[in-house]
Design an enzyme around this catalytic site. Structure first.
Site, short mmCIF file in Angstrom:
data_model
loop_
_atom_site.label_atom_id
_atom_site.label_comp_id
_atom_site.label_asym_id
_atom_site.label_seq_id
_atom_site.Cartn_x
_atom_site.Cartn_y
_atom_site.Cartn_z
N TYR A 69 -8.53 9.97 5.14
CA TYR A 69 -8.11 11.08 6.37
C TYR A 69 -9.08 12.23 5.64
O TYR A 69 -9.19 12.68 4.66
CB TYR A 69 -7.30 11.52 5.87
CG TYR A 69 -5.86 10.65 6.62
CD1 TYR A 69 -6.00 9.50 7.43
CD2 TYR A 69 -4.69 10.29 5.77
CE1 TYR A 69 -5.26 8.93 8.27
CE2 TYR A 69 -3.85 9.13 6.55
CZ TYR A 69 -3.76 8.51 7.09
OH TYR A 69 -2.65 7.62 8.46
N LYS B 84 1.64 3.63 14.02
CA LYS B 84 3.80 3.74 14.11
C LYS B 84 3.76 2.64 16.12
O LYS B 84 5.05 2.07 15.38
CB LYS B 84 4.45 5.09 15.11
CG LYS B 84 4.25 6.30 14.24
CD LYS B 84 5.50 5.75 12.97
CE LYS B 84 5.12 7.20 11.64
NZ LYS B 84 6.18 6.92 10.24
N TYR C 278 6.05 9.74 7.24
CA TYR C 278 4.85 8.02 7.24
C TYR C 278 5.59 7.05 6.80
O TYR C 278 4.53 6.05 8.21
CB TYR C 278 3.92 8.68 6.08
CG TYR C 278 2.43 8.35 6.51
CD1 TYR C 278 1.77 8.91 7.33
CD2 TYR C 278 1.93 7.67 5.37
CE1 TYR C 278 0.18 8.08 7.31
CE2 TYR C 278 0.66 6.88 4.90
CZ TYR C 278 -0.24 7.11 5.87
OH TYR C 278 -1.34 6.73 6.27
N HIS D 224 1.46 -1.12 -0.24
CA HIS D 224 0.17 0.35 -0.19
C HIS D 224 1.31 1.13 0.14
O HIS D 224 2.01 1.57 0.77
CB HIS D 224 -1.11 0.15 1.05
CG HIS D 224 -2.17 1.14 0.89
ND1 HIS D 224 -1.94 2.46 1.21
CD2 HIS D 224 -3.33 0.71 1.12
CE1 HIS D 224 -2.63 2.80 0.96
NE2 HIS D 224 -3.72 1.59 1.09
N PRO E 155 -2.78 6.53 17.63
CA PRO E 155 -2.64 5.78 16.14
C PRO E 155 -3.29 6.36 14.96
O PRO E 155 -2.74 6.30 13.99
CB PRO E 155 -3.94 5.11 16.99
CG PRO E 155 -5.01 5.87 16.91
CD PRO E 155 -4.29 6.96 18.06
#
Length: 390
Positions: free
Chosen positions: A198, A294, A387, A68, A290
């Protein structure tokens, strides 16, 4: 060696120690069935995959996981995508539910002949300032037992025995509440977009994260103190439609909600991570909000670092790795905390700030951050590197 907790940190650590010929036992308070089914994160960073590959632990994720590399932001002035897998250092995630990874690690450890005790609750760690610490436990039948070893690894989470047993006055505990609460949802429904979604909305954040071809994770920013079951399924799906801007971007694929959970976006860090013969890793060392996925990745990284340090100490008498473990691990933890905080501020207009006199100021800053991420190649490269980085 006693390892507390059978999550990613504890199991990777136990496997690497067992492979190095070091005798260890894993003590886990939950049942095996619970350990193998508890849903957690599902995004594995490139470095995590490299670590698992290096030690022969990645067969399952390569067979069943999916690569992804795209995320999509939706806001009032439209949406945009970032193909982060082609930016920064070119790193992609592997989507592989954490319970599947834990099952793989557990089976691997047991196939090696590893020793694990389920439904065995660690109550306290004793004498961590000496050379023979011990752990008192409550066994499945209620009896009390004491386990002793040269070292104890606390991989048993924020509220586990390792943290509770830290010597008074020896620890600095840094905690922060982001002022945001999420309702986490697991839906029996295929993903509605081929990206992490998002959505920023005046009514609150909404998120979309694929888990498997049949199951999708959703998040809704939630009023703190509201129970997870306060809304019926229909209202939840309708609210997801609004915040994900389904009228503009296309309908969400609906399905039965398999799981709901409410959690506050808080974070903390314990310093140092070594207290004599007691060492912390995973959520026992640091809890992250979250928003940037990570936690599991840091846990695997810490487990490898700690395994190498313990192997050097126990097989060659070289304690340099253990002496430097805390500083090395904390450098990664603080980097992850910084980016997670940035993501949290980007995605949410926190309720406390929205009610004060500076609400317009904070909302304008958030719009500016998003506009920069949309238009700046430099900003996108920075985002991509952080990221997927740990």
């Amino acid at each position: 060696m006693v390892v507390l907790g059978a999550g990613p940190a504890g199991l990777v650590l136990a496997i690497l120690l067992h492979t190095a010929g070091i005798d260890c036992v894993v003590l886990e308070r939950a049942s095996r069935a619970h350990v193998q089914t508890r849903a957690r994160a599902g995004f594995l960073a490139p470095n995590t995959v490299r670590i698992l590959d290096r030690h022969g632990l990645a067969d399952g994720l390569h067979r069943h996981g999916r690569r992804h590399g795209t995320c999509e932001f939706r806001a009032e002035d439209g949406g945009f995508r970032i193909d982060y897998g082609a930016l920064g250092r070119g790193g992609q995630h592997h989507v592989y539910p954490q319970q599947h990874l834990v099952t793989d690690l557990l089976n691997h450890y047991l196939d090696l002949g590893g020793h694990i005790r389920f439904r065995t609750e660690a109550l306290a760690v004793h004498d961590s300032d000496g050379t023979r610490p011990s752990v008192t436990t409550r066994e499945p039948d209620g009896r009390s037992t004491r386990w002793s070893a040269r070292y104890v690894a606390g991989c048993d989470g924020r509220y586990g025995a390792a943290r509770r047993s830290l010597p008074p006055g020896s620890v600095r505990h840094h905690a922060h509440d982001h002022g945001v609460t999420w309702l986490g949802l697991l839906a029996e429904a295929p993903a509605s977009l081929d990206a992490v979604g998002y959505a920023l909305h005046d009514r609150g954040f909404a998120g979309h994260m694929a888990r498997t071809p049949e199951v999708t994770r959703y998040y809704l920013q939630w009023e703190r103190g509201t129970p997870a079951d306060a809304w019926p399924e229909q209202r939840i799906w309708d609210e997801l439609d609004v915040r994900m801007r389904a009228a503009e971007h296309g309908p969400l694929r609906r399905g039965r909600l398999l799981e709901r959970g409410v959690f506050d976006l808080t974070c903390d860090v314990v310093e140092p991570l070594r207290h004599g013969s007691l060492l912390l890793a995973g959520d026992a060392a640091s809890l992250l909000a979250p928003a940037a996925a990570k936690g599991a990745n840091l846990a695997v990284l810490a487990a490898e670092m700690l395994a190498e340090a313990l192997t050097d100490a126990l097989t060659r008498g070289d304690t340099a790795g253990l002496d430097g473990y805390s500083d090395r691990c904390l450098a990664h933890i603080w980097r992850a905390q910084e980016f997670t905080g940035w993501m949290t501020r980007l995605l949410h207009a926190t309720p406390d700030r929205d009610r004060d006199a500076g609400s317009f100021f904070h909302a304008a800053l958030r719009r500016s951050r998003l506009a920069s991420l949309r238009t700046s190649c430099t900003h996108q490269d920075w985002f991509a590197e952080n990221y997927v980085g740990v």
